[in-house]
Design a protein around this motif. Sequence first.
Motif, PDB file in Angstrom:
ATOM      1  N   GLU A  58       0.809  -1.218   0.000  1.00  0.00           N
ATOM      2  CA  GLU A  58       0.000   0.000   0.000  1.00  0.00           C
ATOM      3  C   GLU A  58       0.846   1.273   0.000  1.00  0.00           C
ATOM      4  O   GLU A  58       0.570   2.215  -0.748  1.00  0.00           O
ATOM      5  CB  GLU A  58      -0.923  -0.013   1.222  1.00  0.00           C
ATOM      6  N   ASN A  59       1.897   1.297   0.817  1.00  0.00           N
ATOM      7  CA  ASN A  59       2.635   2.549   1.013  1.00  0.00           C
ATOM      8  C   ASN A  59       3.870   2.711   0.129  1.00  0.00           C
ATOM      9  O   ASN A  59       4.282   3.834  -0.146  1.00  0.00           O
ATOM     10  CB  ASN A  59       3.046   2.675   2.481  1.00  0.00           C
ATOM     11  N   VAL A  60       4.462   1.609  -0.290  1.00  0.00           N
ATOM     12  CA  VAL A  60       5.645   1.700  -1.155  1.00  0.00           C
ATOM     13  C   VAL A  60       5.253   1.558  -2.623  1.00  0.00           C
ATOM     14  O   VAL A  60       5.746   2.285  -3.484  1.00  0.00           O
ATOM     15  CB  VAL A  60       6.694   0.629  -0.776  1.00  0.00           C
ATOM     16  N   LEU A  61       4.342   0.622  -2.895  1.00  0.00           N
ATOM     17  CA  LEU A  61       3.939   0.379  -4.279  1.00  0.00           C
ATOM     18  C   LEU A  61       2.641   1.089  -4.638  1.00  0.00           C
ATOM     19  O   LEU A  61       2.316   1.230  -5.819  1.00  0.00           O
ATOM     20  CB  LEU A  61       3.794  -1.132  -4.520  1.00  0.00           C
ATOM     21  N   GLY A  62       1.889   1.498  -3.621  1.00  0.00           N
ATOM     22  CA  GLY A  62       0.666   2.258  -3.874  1.00  0.00           C
ATOM     23  C   GLY A  62      -0.427   1.471  -4.550  1.00  0.00           C
ATOM     24  O   GLY A  62      -1.321   2.037  -5.179  1.00  0.00           O
ATOM     25  N   SER A  63      -0.380   0.160  -4.436  1.00  0.00           N
ATOM     26  CA  SER A  63      -1.368  -0.677  -5.109  1.00  0.00           C
ATOM     27  C   SER A  63      -2.419  -1.192  -4.129  1.00  0.00           C
ATOM     28  O   SER A  63      -2.223  -1.167  -2.913  1.00  0.00           O
ATOM     29  CB  SER A  63      -0.678  -1.870  -5.783  1.00  0.00           C
ATOM     30  N   THR A  64      -3.513  -1.652  -4.687  1.00  0.00           N
ATOM     31  CA  THR A  64      -4.563  -2.251  -3.871  1.00  0.00           C
ATOM     32  C   THR A  64      -4.123  -3.647  -3.463  1.00  0.00           C
ATOM     33  O   THR A  64      -3.609  -4.409  -4.281  1.00  0.00           O
ATOM     34  CB  THR A  64      -5.876  -2.346  -4.671  1.00  0.00           C
TER      35      THR A  64
END
Length: 373
Positions: free
Chosen positions: A221-227
């Motif tokens: 969530e925080n490094v890759l920003g993905s669901t």
Amino acid sequence: MNKKEVLEIRKQFSPENCTITRICGCYVDHEKQKILELKKAFLSMPEDEAFKYFDIFKKTLSGTIGKNLMNMEFPLDEEKPGGTQDFLLKLRESRLEDEMLVEEFYDKVIENYIYAENYYIILIHAAYDIPGKSSDNTEMFDASDEVYEHIMCSICPVNLSKAGLSYNAATNSIEDRIRDWIVDAPAKGFLFPAFQDRSTDIHNILYYTKKPEELQPDLIENVLGSTIPLTAKDQQETFHAIISDTLGDECDYEVVRSIHDNLTELIEEHREAPEPLELSRPDVKRLLEKSGVPDERMESFDKDYEEIVGEKKSLLATNIVNTKTFQIETPDVIVKVNPERSDLVETKLIDGRKCLVIAIDDHLEVNGIEIVK
């Protein structure tokens, strides 16, 4: 990314095909302190050392699509300036030459990667000149029209080697072995951008996890920003919930067995396809109807699927069924059946009791002892 696309990138991790331009690394201890940092041109590395890195990179692109390797899409908000995709693009475009960006990346990983022991973050930049392909699928290395420029990260546990005895050739003696800190196979990793349809896809990222049930949600969530995707186990439990909710008190053995058989058949038909078999809501609906679920029970299916899975989400077929075994359980008994012969087992009402009946043709063993009568 499908199997072929993953393998195409994986093939680059060898001396003859190497497309890696730069490597950076950060060794982190159990207190989340940076102990050592590495940055150099990859081709300047000694050959023996490079081979060991190749092994790590290959393992970061190994496993089953949908279980160990997960295709993840960036939400639209993360593609805006200042989003995680924007940051990863800057990191890629810097070719890992911007020390501040690399340090920021390390800090993000250290903050969000939950691990109580030492680990080694490896980050590489590579530029793959994609060869064209002829009509017979032969690679044409002089017909490339795109360079797939990407970064890949591998996060490897670093563990102390086991205590033991060893032979010391210098002293010709058996003595206590020196314990070293060993960089193990990667536990997590990612490839960005994704390599879709043999081309750069900046809207997707490929995530690797050695253990499918341990996804590291904060990292995603925080490094890759993905669901955060559903794990293989979550998908299986979700599918079971759909069946239970749809069938209700009419969830009988024959229907469940038929669902298993039909699903196994679908997977077998799709075995040679490069893309993993995904089942959308209409696909699951057809599967249940084909398996004998009564029409009146299918009336609430669409609503149940939307509530449990999500209207536009799909399930990977290989995640929701075990094609290698057909298992029946009671609180005290577990029966495992060859899935191709699940027809040998049926349920019957005998003397008022619901019983499991197994047809025995010519051979029966109990604890390795052949039963004659």
